[in-house]
Design a protein around this motif. Structure first.
Motif, PDB file in Angstrom:
ATOM      1  N   ILE A 256       0.863  -1.182   0.000  1.00 15.52           N
ATOM      2  CA  ILE A 256       0.000   0.000   0.000  1.00 15.52           C
ATOM      3  C   ILE A 256       0.896   1.227   0.000  1.00 15.52           C
ATOM      4  O   ILE A 256       1.370   1.684   1.049  1.00 15.52           O
ATOM      5  CB  ILE A 256      -0.944  -0.015   1.218  1.00 15.52           C
ATOM      6  N   LYS A 257       1.148   1.765  -1.185  1.00 18.60           N
ATOM      7  CA  LYS A 257       2.066   2.895  -1.331  1.00 18.60           C
ATOM      8  C   LYS A 257       1.693   3.694  -2.564  1.00 18.60           C
ATOM      9  O   LYS A 257       0.862   3.283  -3.367  1.00 18.60           O
ATOM     10  CB  LYS A 257       3.508   2.397  -1.437  1.00 18.60           C
ATOM     11  N   GLU A 258       2.317   4.865  -2.656  1.00 15.47           N
ATOM     12  CA  GLU A 258       2.114   5.767  -3.781  1.00 15.47           C
ATOM     13  C   GLU A 258       0.620   6.021  -4.002  1.00 15.47           C
ATOM     14  O   GLU A 258      -0.069   6.467  -3.093  1.00 15.47           O
ATOM     15  CB  GLU A 258       2.810   5.203  -5.031  1.00 15.47           C
ATOM     16  N   GLU A 259       0.091   5.731  -5.202  1.00 15.44           N
ATOM     17  CA  GLU A 259      -1.299   6.045  -5.498  1.00 15.44           C
ATOM     18  C   GLU A 259      -2.285   5.154  -4.752  1.00 15.44           C
ATOM     19  O   GLU A 259      -3.478   5.448  -4.706  1.00 15.44           O
ATOM     20  CB  GLU A 259      -1.548   5.935  -7.010  1.00 15.44           C
ATOM     21  N   LYS A 260      -1.810   4.053  -4.174  1.00 13.08           N
ATOM     22  CA  LYS A 260      -2.692   3.156  -3.426  1.00 13.08           C
ATOM     23  C   LYS A 260      -2.918   3.646  -1.992  1.00 13.08           C
ATOM     24  O   LYS A 260      -3.773   3.114  -1.289  1.00 13.08           O
ATOM     25  CB  LYS A 260      -2.123   1.736  -3.403  1.00 13.08           C
ATOM     26  N   LEU A 261      -2.155   4.635  -1.563  1.00  7.35           N
ATOM     27  CA  LEU A 261      -2.333   5.248  -0.242  1.00  7.35           C
ATOM     28  C   LEU A 261      -2.810   6.671  -0.459  1.00  7.35           C
ATOM     29  O   LEU A 261      -2.061   7.525  -0.940  1.00  7.35           O
ATOM     30  CB  LEU A 261      -1.025   5.227   0.542  1.00  7.35           C
ATOM     31  N   MET A 262      -4.047   6.932  -0.145  1.00  9.83           N
ATOM     32  CA  MET A 262      -4.641   8.249  -0.413  1.00  9.83           C
ATOM     33  C   MET A 262      -4.041   9.317   0.489  1.00  9.83           C
ATOM     34  O   MET A 262      -3.912   9.129   1.697  1.00  9.83           O
ATOM     35  CB  MET A 262      -6.154   8.177  -0.193  1.00  9.83           C
ATOM     36  N   THR A 263      -3.652  10.437  -0.112  1.00  5.14           N
ATOM     37  CA  THR A 263      -3.261  11.583   0.697  1.00  5.14           C
ATOM     38  C   THR A 263      -4.524  12.189   1.291  1.00  5.14           C
ATOM     39  O   THR A 263      -5.604  12.098   0.713  1.00  5.14           O
ATOM     40  CB  THR A 263      -2.532  12.632  -0.161  1.00  5.14           C
ATOM     41  N   TRP A 264      -4.383  12.822   2.454  1.00  2.00           N
ATOM     42  CA  TRP A 264      -5.567  13.333   3.147  1.00  2.00           C
ATOM     43  C   TRP A 264      -5.357  14.777   3.559  1.00  2.00           C
ATOM     44  O   TRP A 264      -4.326  15.120   4.147  1.00  2.00           O
ATOM     45  CB  TRP A 264      -5.878  12.473   4.371  1.00  2.00           C
TER      46      TRP A 264
END
Length: 338
Positions: A256-264
């Protein structure tokens, strides 16, 4: 011709029109093919009208006492009318009079649950909305923690506060005290969890990652297909245990990294649809003023309430994201209604 109980809105409009034309109630009954008694009853009820409210005289207080009440209301935000008057040593005033007096100088407010947004916060919320505007939100897993106390939900109390004053922002504890910390997620029309954080555990980066390993990854994520894992986007807020370098690196090792981890964006609980799920669950476990005597009993109530939440309740929450993003842009980063 049988007697019917209720007149439709269209029939009521016709009765008024026929009366204006000078028709008798008997003629109207024949025109509408309704029982004469039904027509007469409607006409009689309409002619009675509403009773005027009789204003009872207030008990008068002196100008000096009035100034004391105003100062007390300013010093005691969210206090009850009784507490304000007692602090001024003014007794024997009924509640209706106290509230009428306070209504001239104050208003009833809830405690603020949302921190104020500054210019930077609003810009980041707008940037976030633009970034994810074309996202397929059916593939986003929305996660969050909720603290469930024994005595009831925090921040629901109302009280008087002087005009022009802001309601104070209460502290919201997430660990310790008389309650249970619960983690859950929602994706499309599915509820993930809820999972209970072990009592007494403080969620730092290490304990948070271990908690996800023991619950989310072992009990739910590992059962999903490779194609699901490839497309899923993981959302979490910016709590220190979530956004730390340790947690980010640990999630990256899990894929779960880059685009798979949503910025908030900061200060954005209104953008997370799982907050609405927490409201549904809390309304259920605290209905009719329910309180609990043990942590296990309140956890059992959470599990029971979550079991009653079905996909038809979750799906509208996850499908609301397109509208939320558009609202953020329309309000230039301001808070939106949930």
């Amino acid at each position: 011709m049988g007697q019917k109980k209720d007149l439709t809105g269209s029939e009521k409009s016709k009765i008024v029109r026929y009366l204006a034309e000078g028709c008798s109630s008997l003629k109207i009954a024949k025109l509408l093919k309704r029982d004469h008694r039904t027509i007469k009853r409607f006409i009689q009820n309409s002619q009675q009208g509403r009773k005027k409210r009789v204003e009872k005289p207030r008990r008068k207080i002196t100008a000096h006492e009035l100034r004391k009440v105003k100062r007390a209301a300013a010093k005691m935000p969210l206090a009850t009318s009784l507490a304000i008057f007692q602090s001024c040593n003014i007794t024997g005033v009924p509640k209706s009079t106290r509230c009428a007096i306070l209504r001239d100088m104050a208003k009833v407010r809830k405690a603020e649950r949302r921190p104020p947004l500054n210019k930077t916060h609003k810009l980041k919320r707008q940037d976030w909305a633009k970034k994810y505007l074309k996202t397929d939100f059916s593939k986003v897993l929305w996660t969050d923690e909720m603290r469930v106390s024994l005595d009831g939900p925090d921040g629901w109390a109302r009280g008087w506060i002087g005009k022009g004053q802001r309601a104070p922002v209460p502290l919201r504890r997430q660990q310790g005290g008389g309650g249970v910390l619960v983690w859950a997620g929602i994706i499309k029309d599915e509820l993930v969890g809820p999972f209970r954080v072990e009592d007494g555990v403080k969620l730092n980066s290490q304990s948070y990652c271990q908690f996800l390993e023991d619950t989310f990854f072992k009990q739910w994520y590992r059962k999903k297909s490779a194609s699901f894992k490839k497309n899923m986007i993981f959302m979490q807020d910016n709590a220190p245990s979530h956004a730390s370098k340790y947690s980010t690196a640990w999630l990256a090792r899990k894929g779960i990294k880059e685009e798979k981890l949503m910025t908030w964006p900061p200060c954005s609980p209104d953008l997370n649809p799982i907050e609405n799920l927490w409201s549904i669950i809390k309304c259920e476990i605290y209905k009719e003023g329910k309180q609990y005597t043990s942590l296990n009993s309140v956890w059992e109530a959470v599990v029971a309430a979550a079991r009653n939440v079905d996909g038809e309740q979750i799906k509208p929450l996850t499908e609301s994201m397109d509208g939320r993003l558009l609202s953020v842009l329309a309000k230039k980063g301001g808070y939106i209604g949930r």
